[in-house]
Every structure is written in C-alpha cells, then in structure tokens.
Design an enzyme around this catalytic site. Structure first.
Site, PDB file in Angstrom:
ATOM      1  N   PRO A   8       0.813  -1.220   0.000  1.00  0.00           N
ATOM      2  CA  PRO A   8       0.000   0.000   0.000  1.00  0.00           C
ATOM      3  C   PRO A   8       0.846   1.269   0.000  1.00  0.00           C
ATOM      4  O   PRO A   8       0.535   2.219   0.713  1.00  0.00           O
ATOM      5  CB  PRO A   8      -0.787  -0.137   1.310  1.00  0.00           C
ATOM      6  CG  PRO A   8       0.177  -0.830   2.219  1.00  0.00           C
ATOM      7  CD  PRO A   8       1.108  -1.669   1.372  1.00  0.00           C
ATOM      8  N   GLY A   9       1.922   1.284  -0.786  1.00  0.00           N
ATOM      9  CA  GLY A   9       2.763   2.479  -0.880  1.00  0.00           C
ATOM     10  C   GLY A   9       2.145   3.471  -1.861  1.00  0.00           C
ATOM     11  O   GLY A   9       0.981   3.344  -2.257  1.00  0.00           O
ATOM     12  N   ASN A 104      10.726  -0.349  -9.836  1.00  0.00           N
ATOM     13  CA  ASN A 104      11.963   0.245 -10.331  1.00  0.00           C
ATOM     14  C   ASN A 104      13.098  -0.771 -10.300  1.00  0.00           C
ATOM     15  O   ASN A 104      13.078  -1.708  -9.509  1.00  0.00           O
ATOM     16  CB  ASN A 104      12.385   1.402  -9.413  1.00  0.00           C
ATOM     17  CG  ASN A 104      11.568   2.661  -9.654  1.00  0.00           C
ATOM     18  OD1 ASN A 104      11.010   2.851 -10.732  1.00  0.00           O
ATOM     19  ND2 ASN A 104      11.505   3.513  -8.647  1.00  0.00           N
ATOM     20  N   ALA A 130       4.221   9.187  -7.888  1.00  0.00           N
ATOM     21  CA  ALA A 130       3.265   9.361  -6.788  1.00  0.00           C
ATOM     22  C   ALA A 130       4.030   9.539  -5.485  1.00  0.00           C
ATOM     23  O   ALA A 130       5.113   8.981  -5.313  1.00  0.00           O
ATOM     24  CB  ALA A 130       2.346   8.157  -6.696  1.00  0.00           C
ATOM     25  N   LYS A 186      13.829   2.745 -18.488  1.00  0.00           N
ATOM     26  CA  LYS A 186      13.341   3.342 -17.231  1.00  0.00           C
ATOM     27  C   LYS A 186      14.474   3.361 -16.191  1.00  0.00           C
ATOM     28  O   LYS A 186      14.630   4.337 -15.454  1.00  0.00           O
ATOM     29  CB  LYS A 186      12.145   2.531 -16.706  1.00  0.00           C
ATOM     30  CG  LYS A 186      11.630   2.940 -15.323  1.00  0.00           C
ATOM     31  CD  LYS A 186      10.816   4.214 -15.346  1.00  0.00           C
ATOM     32  CE  LYS A 186      10.451   4.780 -13.982  1.00  0.00           C
ATOM     33  NZ  LYS A 186       9.580   3.975 -13.168  1.00  0.00           N
ATOM     34  N   ASN A 204      12.092  16.371  -8.028  1.00  0.00           N
ATOM     35  CA  ASN A 204      12.603  16.014  -9.361  1.00  0.00           C
ATOM     36  C   ASN A 204      12.872  17.239 -10.235  1.00  0.00           C
ATOM     37  O   ASN A 204      13.892  17.323 -10.913  1.00  0.00           O
ATOM     38  CB  ASN A 204      11.612  15.097 -10.087  1.00  0.00           C
ATOM     39  CG  ASN A 204      11.488  13.750  -9.419  1.00  0.00           C
ATOM     40  OD1 ASN A 204      12.215  13.462  -8.469  1.00  0.00           O
ATOM     41  ND2 ASN A 204      10.561  12.920  -9.887  1.00  0.00           N
ATOM     42  N   SER A 257      10.996   8.227  -5.405  1.00  0.00           N
ATOM     43  CA  SER A 257      10.723   7.165  -4.426  1.00  0.00           C
ATOM     44  C   SER A 257      11.904   7.004  -3.461  1.00  0.00           C
ATOM     45  O   SER A 257      11.715   6.715  -2.274  1.00  0.00           O
ATOM     46  CB  SER A 257      10.420   5.852  -5.148  1.00  0.00           C
ATOM     47  OG  SER A 257      11.423   5.573  -6.093  1.00  0.00           O
ATOM     48  N   GLU A 269      16.253   1.411  -2.731  1.00  0.00           N
ATOM     49  CA  GLU A 269      16.465   0.446  -3.822  1.00  0.00           C
ATOM     50  C   GLU A 269      17.787   0.702  -4.546  1.00  0.00           C
ATOM     51  O   GLU A 269      17.951   0.324  -5.699  1.00  0.00           O
ATOM     52  CB  GLU A 269      15.293   0.536  -4.813  1.00  0.00           C
ATOM     53  CG  GLU A 269      13.975   0.097  -4.203  1.00  0.00           C
ATOM     54  CD  GLU A 269      12.830   0.110  -5.199  1.00  0.00           C
ATOM     55  OE1 GLU A 269      12.192  -0.939  -5.402  1.00  0.00           O
ATOM     56  OE2 GLU A 269      12.558   1.170  -5.767  1.00  0.00           O
TER      57      GLU A 269
END
Ligand code: PAF
Length: 309
Positions: A8-9, A104, A130, A186, A204, A257, A269
């Site tokens: 639920p991120g 990602n 998001a 990506k 960003n 993120s 990550e």
C-alpha cells in the site's frame, strides 16, 4: 477480474484508487501489516492530483487466503521484498494468474521467473509518479506512459485484459515485445534521478534547475547509457540526458521514491538502480565512477539512520 495489488505504498494506492474509481473491478490490496490493512479497509484510499481529489473504499487484507485465485497480481513493493512476497502469494495463484512488476530497478522479472514461472510473469515500467502523504493517501505527481511485456517477447492474449484495465483506469498503456529495452530505458531515468534527489533532498524538477545537480544527473545517465550500448540494449529514446530532463520536468513536484525512502529512514532500492549499473559495468570491465559514488553515498545515508539522534 480479480486484481491484487501487493503493497500500500504511493504507487500501490495510486493504482488501486484509480482501478476502483474507473472500473469497479474486484480490487484488493495485500498488506503485510494486518493493522494497517484493517485501517485501509475502514478508511479507504484518497488520491490528490492537479485535477482534484477523490476517495474510494478498498478491500484490504493481510491474509493470503482472501486473495485466492487472482487474475492479476501487481507487485508494488520495494525490489528487495520481491522474493519474499512471491513466496507468500505463490500458493494463492492459479495457472492462469498473471503477476506483473512495474517496480523500479533491475532483476525483479528474473526473481519472478524463478518463483512463479516465466509463463505467469509480466513486466514493464510506468512513468507515473506518486508521493505517499499518509496511510492510504497519495498524491499523483506526474503522468506518463505505462508499457508491459513478457520475457518471451511474444504478445499473448492474456496481456490484453491487463492493458485494458490500465487504459480504462486512465493510465495510458501499451504492450511491447522488448521488455528488457523498456526496463533499461526506465532504469536509466531512475539512475539519473533517484539517488541524486535522495542525497540532495531536491524534488525532481529542482534537480535540473541547479547547475551542479544537472551536471551529476548527466554524468550518471551517460554511464548507464554507455553500459546499455555495450550490452546491446537499445534504449527507447535517442538522447538519454534529454529524456531524463524531460521526466524531471514532467514529475517536477514529485519526491522521487528514493527520496521518500530516506526521509522515512527506510532502506532504499539503490542496489537495484545505481548499484546494479556498478555491478554489471564491473563485470564487463567498464568504469562508472559517478554511479559508484552515488551508490556509496546513499548507502552511507542508510548507515547514518542508526547513528542519528
Ligand atoms: O522512482 C521514482 O520516483 C519514479 O520512478 C520517477 C519516474 C523517477 C519519478 O519520481
């Protein structure tokens, strides 16, 4: 169609919210945290965007028995959780279930192939951004294409309802025969944005407003693009630096993120993004000094979590 979103991120809530709003599919969120799942079920999901705000009710659970026989599972967890999540959900899948990663970084599809078998695996990327503002509360901070494919390179009938689900929910989506090239394309964008925003804490858009960060973005991206070329992976755009800058502008107000992770003192990550570039380049004898430094700095930020007062 029974659709299960795992995690639920920010992205998980974004997809779940729009799927429920636009299509009224049987949409579930699977959360490893049972208390949070209960609260999500009670309070639903809220999404803010430049077009306004809406809330929907959602089925949320921490119990795999609730999500038995899904048509589609979408992994919206961090890459370092992919393996554990797949082992947990595998018993609930049927032979026709499809599991989709839009995460990602590099390596998720390979782990999925091993655990659920390549015939059930779909992979791809999304350019939507998001930001999680609270539990079940996300801000849609940038739009772009979503592209989905599989490792076999063949477009199969089972991919069509997945494309339709996304398109009808407002996420412009197409299918590809070359998912590897899409993932690397990506990845190159994430290489340019995520670590640098996490280190500088810039949104960003601001990354390319400051001359210093703009230069570092360009250096990191050039290394990734050179590696892709050496591996004969064709990126889907001609000018990687221009592309990354255009994503920065399109998601200007987004906190990447990785920046969201470091602000919450969570593991990042980095190993699947800049760290993956460093590892793959090293195995080919290619130097990627900018990505080495970015990886080391983000790892130092993670190390510092436990040292800070
Ligand atoms: O990881 C992220 O934040 C996103 O992939 C992107 C596209 C960089 C937008 O913030």
């Amino acid at each position: 169609m029974k659709v299960v979103i795992v995690g639920p991120g920010a992205m998980g809530c974004l997809f779940a919210g729009y799927f429920v709003k636009k299509k009224q599919h049987d949409v579930w969120i699977l959360d490893k945290n049972a208390r949070r799942a209960k609260r999500l079920k009670e309070n639903g999901i809220r999404i803010d965007s430049d077009k306004g705000s809406f809330s929907v009710k959602i089925n949320a659970t921490a119990s795999v028995s609730d999500i038995k026989s899904p048509d589609l599972v979408i992994l919206c967890v961090k890459s370092y959780d992919t393996e554990d999540v797949l082992k947990t959900i595998e018993p609930a899948l049927t032979k026709d279930s499809r599991v989709l990663t839009l995460q990602n970084g590099l390596g998720n599809m390979e782990i999925m192939n091993e655990i659920v078998g390549p015939e059930r695996v779909l992979g791809g990327v999304t350019a939507h951004g998001a930001t999680l503002l609270g539990e079940g509360y996300t801000r849609h901070a940038g739009r772009g294409d979503t592209v989905i494919g599989n490792m076999s390179g063949k477009l199969t009938v089972s991919m069509r309802p997945v494309r339709e689900l996304f398109n009808l929910s407002g996420f412009a989506t197409r299918l590809t025969k070359d998912v590897n090239s899409i993932i690397w394309s990506k990845l190159t964008i994430n290489v340019g944005i995520n670590a640098i925003s996490a280190i500088t804490r810039l949104q960003n858009g601001a990354l390319i407003e400051s001359e210093g960060t703009r230069e570092v973005v360009s250096m990191a991206v050039t290394e990734a693009a050179r590696l892709a070329k050496r591996k004969r992976i064709k990126l889907i755009y001609d000018d990687p630096i221009q592309k990354v800058e255009s994503v920065c502008r399109a998601t200007a107000s987004n906190l990447s993120s990785m920046l969201q992770d470091v602000l919450k003192k969570r593991k990042t990550e980095i190993d699947y993004i800049n760290g993956a570039i460093v590892r793959q380049a090293k195995s080919l004898g290619i130097l990627t000094p900018t990505n080495v430094i970015l990886t080391d700095l983000v790892k130092s930020i993670e190390f510092a979590y436990s040292k800070q007062a």
